[in-house]
Scaffold this motif. Structure first.
Motif, PDB file in Angstrom:
ATOM      1  N   UNK A  79       0.844  -1.191   0.000  1.00 11.68           N
ATOM      2  CA  UNK A  79       0.000   0.000   0.000  1.00 11.68           C
ATOM      3  C   UNK A  79       0.882   1.245   0.000  1.00 11.68           C
ATOM      4  N   UNK A  80       0.371   2.377  -0.532  1.00  9.43           N
ATOM      5  CA  UNK A  80       1.195   3.589  -0.642  1.00  9.43           C
ATOM      6  C   UNK A  80       1.878   4.007   0.664  1.00  9.43           C
ATOM      7  N   UNK A  81       1.195   3.852   1.795  1.00  5.88           N
ATOM      8  CA  UNK A  81       1.778   4.305   3.065  1.00  5.88           C
ATOM      9  C   UNK A  81       3.015   3.510   3.467  1.00  5.88           C
ATOM     10  N   UNK A  82       3.150   2.298   2.934  1.00  4.83           N
ATOM     11  CA  UNK A  82       4.278   1.469   3.325  1.00  4.83           C
ATOM     12  C   UNK A  82       5.382   1.373   2.295  1.00  4.83           C
ATOM     13  N   UNK A  83       5.258   2.086   1.183  1.00  7.60           N
ATOM     14  CA  UNK A  83       6.213   1.892   0.090  1.00  7.60           C
ATOM     15  C   UNK A  83       7.598   2.428   0.403  1.00  7.60           C
ATOM     16  N   UNK A  84       7.690   3.544   1.121  1.00  5.79           N
ATOM     17  CA  UNK A  84       9.019   4.060   1.420  1.00  5.79           C
ATOM     18  C   UNK A  84       9.798   3.057   2.268  1.00  5.79           C
ATOM     19  N   UNK A  85       9.141   2.494   3.255  1.00  5.18           N
ATOM     20  CA  UNK A  85       9.819   1.504   4.094  1.00  5.18           C
ATOM     21  C   UNK A  85      10.129   0.232   3.292  1.00  5.18           C
ATOM     22  N   UNK A  86       9.225  -0.156   2.401  1.00  4.21           N
ATOM     23  CA  UNK A  86       9.473  -1.344   1.580  1.00  4.21           C
ATOM     24  C   UNK A  86      10.687  -1.137   0.681  1.00  4.21           C
ATOM     25  N   UNK A  87      10.754   0.015   0.025  1.00  8.32           N
ATOM     26  CA  UNK A  87      11.904   0.296  -0.829  1.00  8.32           C
ATOM     27  C   UNK A  87      13.189   0.383  -0.017  1.00  8.32           C
ATOM     28  N   UNK A  88      13.093   0.944   1.199  1.00  5.02           N
ATOM     29  CA  UNK A  88      14.275   1.023   2.056  1.00  5.02           C
ATOM     30  C   UNK A  88      14.745  -0.369   2.468  1.00  5.02           C
ATOM     31  N   UNK A  89      13.810  -1.264   2.753  1.00  2.35           N
ATOM     32  CA  UNK A  89      14.180  -2.635   3.104  1.00  2.35           C
ATOM     33  C   UNK A  89      14.897  -3.326   1.945  1.00  2.35           C
ATOM     34  N   UNK A  90      14.363  -3.153   0.741  1.00  4.94           N
ATOM     35  CA  UNK A  90      15.008  -3.758  -0.424  1.00  4.94           C
ATOM     36  C   UNK A  90      16.386  -3.151  -0.662  1.00  4.94           C
ATOM     37  N   UNK A  91      16.497  -1.834  -0.479  1.00  3.40           N
ATOM     38  CA  UNK A  91      17.789  -1.187  -0.625  1.00  3.40           C
ATOM     39  C   UNK A  91      18.786  -1.648   0.416  1.00  3.40           C
ATOM     40  N   UNK A  92      18.310  -1.852   1.634  1.00  4.66           N
ATOM     41  CA  UNK A  92      19.194  -2.294   2.715  1.00  4.66           C
ATOM     42  C   UNK A  92      19.762  -3.676   2.431  1.00  4.66           C
ATOM     43  N   UNK A  93      18.918  -4.601   2.004  1.00  6.33           N
ATOM     44  CA  UNK A  93      19.423  -5.952   1.726  1.00  6.33           C
ATOM     45  C   UNK A  93      20.361  -5.951   0.523  1.00  6.33           C
ATOM     46  N   UNK A  94      20.051  -5.136  -0.492  1.00  2.00           N
ATOM     47  CA  UNK A  94      20.934  -5.062  -1.660  1.00  2.00           C
ATOM     48  C   UNK A  94      22.300  -4.513  -1.261  1.00  2.00           C
ATOM     49  N   UNK A  95      22.312  -3.459  -0.446  1.00  2.00           N
ATOM     50  CA  UNK A  95      23.578  -2.863  -0.042  1.00  2.00           C
ATOM     51  C   UNK A  95      24.337  -3.758   0.935  1.00  2.00           C
ATOM     52  N   UNK A  96      23.621  -4.444   1.809  1.00  2.00           N
ATOM     53  CA  UNK A  96      24.288  -5.390   2.712  1.00  2.00           C
ATOM     54  C   UNK A  96      24.918  -6.533   1.915  1.00  2.00           C
ATOM     55  N   UNK A  97      24.237  -6.963   0.855  1.00  2.00           N
ATOM     56  CA  UNK A  97      24.798  -8.023   0.006  1.00  2.00           C
ATOM     57  C   UNK A  97      26.051  -7.545  -0.699  1.00  2.00           C
ATOM     58  N   UNK A  98      26.034  -6.295  -1.182  1.00  2.00           N
ATOM     59  CA  UNK A  98      27.229  -5.754  -1.827  1.00  2.00           C
ATOM     60  C   UNK A  98      28.385  -5.655  -0.840  1.00  2.00           C
ATOM     61  N   UNK A  99      28.065  -5.337   0.407  1.00  2.00           N
ATOM     62  CA  UNK A  99      29.106  -5.214   1.424  1.00  2.00           C
ATOM     63  C   UNK A  99      29.729  -6.570   1.731  1.00  2.00           C
ATOM     64  N   UNK A 100      28.875  -7.608   1.823  1.00  2.00           N
ATOM     65  CA  UNK A 100      29.378  -8.941   2.160  1.00  2.00           C
ATOM     66  C   UNK A 100      29.803  -9.743   0.937  1.00  2.00           C
ATOM     67  N   UNK A 101      29.389  -9.300  -0.256  1.00  2.00           N
ATOM     68  CA  UNK A 101      29.626 -10.073  -1.466  1.00  2.00           C
ATOM     69  C   UNK A 101      31.078 -10.430  -1.739  1.00  2.00           C
ATOM     70  N   UNK A 102      32.005  -9.457  -1.699  1.00  6.24           N
ATOM     71  CA  UNK A 102      33.406  -9.809  -1.996  1.00  6.24           C
ATOM     72  C   UNK A 102      33.971 -10.860  -1.053  1.00  6.24           C
ATOM     73  N   UNK A 103      33.649 -10.750   0.244  1.00  4.58           N
ATOM     74  CA  UNK A 103      34.151 -11.743   1.197  1.00  4.58           C
ATOM     75  C   UNK A 103      33.541 -13.119   0.923  1.00  4.58           C
ATOM     76  N   UNK A 104      32.225 -13.141   0.643  1.00  3.92           N
ATOM     77  CA  UNK A 104      31.564 -14.409   0.337  1.00  3.92           C
ATOM     78  C   UNK A 104      32.125 -15.006  -0.950  1.00  3.92           C
ATOM     79  N   UNK A 105      32.334 -14.142  -1.952  1.00  5.79           N
ATOM     80  CA  UNK A 105      32.892 -14.626  -3.219  1.00  5.79           C
ATOM     81  C   UNK A 105      34.288 -15.195  -3.010  1.00  5.79           C
ATOM     82  N   UNK A 106      35.100 -14.486  -2.217  1.00  6.39           N
ATOM     83  CA  UNK A 106      36.451 -14.966  -1.969  1.00  6.39           C
ATOM     84  C   UNK A 106      36.460 -16.322  -1.298  1.00  6.39           C
ATOM     85  N   UNK A 107      35.596 -16.496  -0.302  1.00  5.05           N
ATOM     86  CA  UNK A 107      35.538 -17.778   0.399  1.00  5.05           C
ATOM     87  C   UNK A 107      35.068 -18.892  -0.529  1.00  5.05           C
ATOM     88  N   UNK A 108      34.068 -18.597  -1.362  1.00  2.49           N
ATOM     89  CA  UNK A 108      33.523 -19.612  -2.262  1.00  2.49           C
ATOM     90  C   UNK A 108      34.540 -19.984  -3.336  1.00  2.49           C
TER      91      UNK A 108
END
Length: 412
Positions: free
Chosen positions: A131-160
């Motif tokens: 719903x419109x009232x929750x979209x800012x938080x929804x987009x922020x949640x998606x942005x947070x997980x994407x950015x957290x993945x980018x932060x952890x990605x190189x270390x995870x890639x290196x280990x794999x």
């Protein structure tokens, strides 16, 4: 703001996007290492990356039309399934021990086509599950997980890569797209009223008219394009300045880490802070990217450059969810994917320009000149949007449609 994770459809969308983000985060390092191991050539790596980028740029508008015409969820599922195949093929090529550069290049191009159709579906899927009232938080949640993945990605890639080899990184990414497609298949998305059937050219033109009708959108988009072009300049010339004038490779790595942390912090802030003038504030924040560019140009002390870069990327992390939320609220649902495709086209299209011009300018005038010029352009383009009345007036939560579309729309 409401809690979007309490809505079942968005929970599934969030889970699928999170899994996919983690899978994607390990691929860049794995691809670079795999191609260099196989060929020993940076030109070969550039060929593979270009093969993925060119169709993505050329076909983005068509991806927007497809998502608006045929249902964003179905287009996203088809794109995810295509990328299951492409990533699996690359993974098997690498695991086989004798990878073919031609095969990897062709498959990368197919993956670029899939990405061109997938990118415009993101905003319609959020708008259709939250719903419109929750979209800012929804987009922020998606942005947070994407950015957290980018932060952890190189270390995870290196280990794999160290434990099993780069091929398994692509198998992991294929699995993440399969999970995303499966979750999308069971999500219920609010139906979008269909418009009358048009030609492809008419659909593209109609989407462009919706963009042009809103001065706050296209003026901001120009600023965002300049920002991305400047980011390409910094990415191209920044490592050399950091190594040769600021203290070594560690400074550049520290900058990248500070930027990743900054983006994560900015996306977290976007879920909590709701300014009265969202686009104005976000664009002014983007203007802060001028600071690291100019500080690099004058070879300022490393701590100042690192801090400035972290702050500038925090502004980007804040802008992305806010911008997506505003766009979802200001454009009619039946054109949202096309508008999103034009947004991505400007943002992605500006980066190759920066990559191409930065080394040429550096050879003629030295590295400080293009860095300083890029900083000045970012400052003018992003802060200059404050001069546009539509940007200054756009406020939460009231919709702002300064010039409604002139084409009558008939429901099918």
């Amino acid at each position: 703001m409401t809690q979007p994770l309490r809505q079942p459809a968005f929970r599934l969308l969030f889970l699928g996007r999170t899994v996919s983000a983690v899978g994607d985060a390990v691929v860049p390092a794995a691809l670079a290492l795999a191609v260099l191991r196989a060929t020993g050539s940076t030109s070969a790596l550039a060929l593979v990356l270009g093969a993925a980028m060119v169709p993505r740029l050329l076909l983005l508008p068509l991806g927007g039309v497809a998502a608006d015409r045929f249902d964003a969820r179905r287009v996203a599922i088809l794109a995810d399934l295509t990328r299951v195949v492409t990533q699996l093929v690359v993974g098997l090529e690498l695991l086989g021990g004798d990878p073919s550069l031609t095969s990897i290049t062709v498959v990368s191009a197919v993956g670029g086509v899939a990405a061109a159709f997938a990118l415009p579906t993101g905003s319609p899927l959020v708008a259709g599950t939250v719903e419109p009232a929750g979209r800012q938080r929804a987009n922020a949640l998606l942005g947070t997980t994407a950015n957290a993945s980018r932060l952890a990605g190189p270390a995870l890639a290196g280990a794999l890569i160290w434990a099993a080899g780069p091929g398994w990184a692509f198998v992991l990414d294929a699995g993440s797209f399969a999970i995303s497609a499966a979750l999308l298949a069971v999500i219920r998305v609010r139906p979008v009223p269909r418009t009358e059937r048009r030609s492809l050219a008419a659909d593209l033109l109609h989407g462009w008219r919706e963009v042009r009708a809103r001065t706050w959108f296209w003026s901001s988009l120009l600023g965002h394009g300049v920002w991305n072009g400047a980011a390409a300049v910094l990415t191209t010339l920044g490592p050399a300045v950091a190594v040769n004038r600021l203290g070594g490779e560690g400074v550049w790595l520290l900058m990248l880490q500070a930027g990743a942390v900054g983006m994560l912090a900015g996306s977290l802030l976007a879920g909590r802070f709701r300014p009265r003038r969202p686009v104005l504030l976000a664009n002014l924040g983007l203007a802060s990217y001028a600071a690291p560019l100019i500080l690099l140009a004058v070879a300022a002390p490393a701590p100042a450059v690192v801090a400035a870069y972290g702050i500038a990327l925090a502004a980007l992390g804040y802008l992305n969810p806010v911008w997506e939320t505003v766009v979802q609220g200001q454009f009619p649902p039946h054109v949202l994917a096309r508008v999103t495709s034009y947004d991505w086209l400007v943002s992605l299209g500006a980066m190759p320009v920066g990559y191409a011009l930065a080394p040429l300018a550096a050879r003629v005038w030295g590295e400080p000149a293009p860095l300083a010029a890029a900083g000045a352009l970012v400052l003018v383009a992003c802060a200059g949007t404050a001069l546009v009345p539509g940007v200054r007036r756009l406020a939460w939560p009231a919709p702002a449609t300064p010039e409604p579309t002139r084409e009558p729309l008939a429901a099918r």
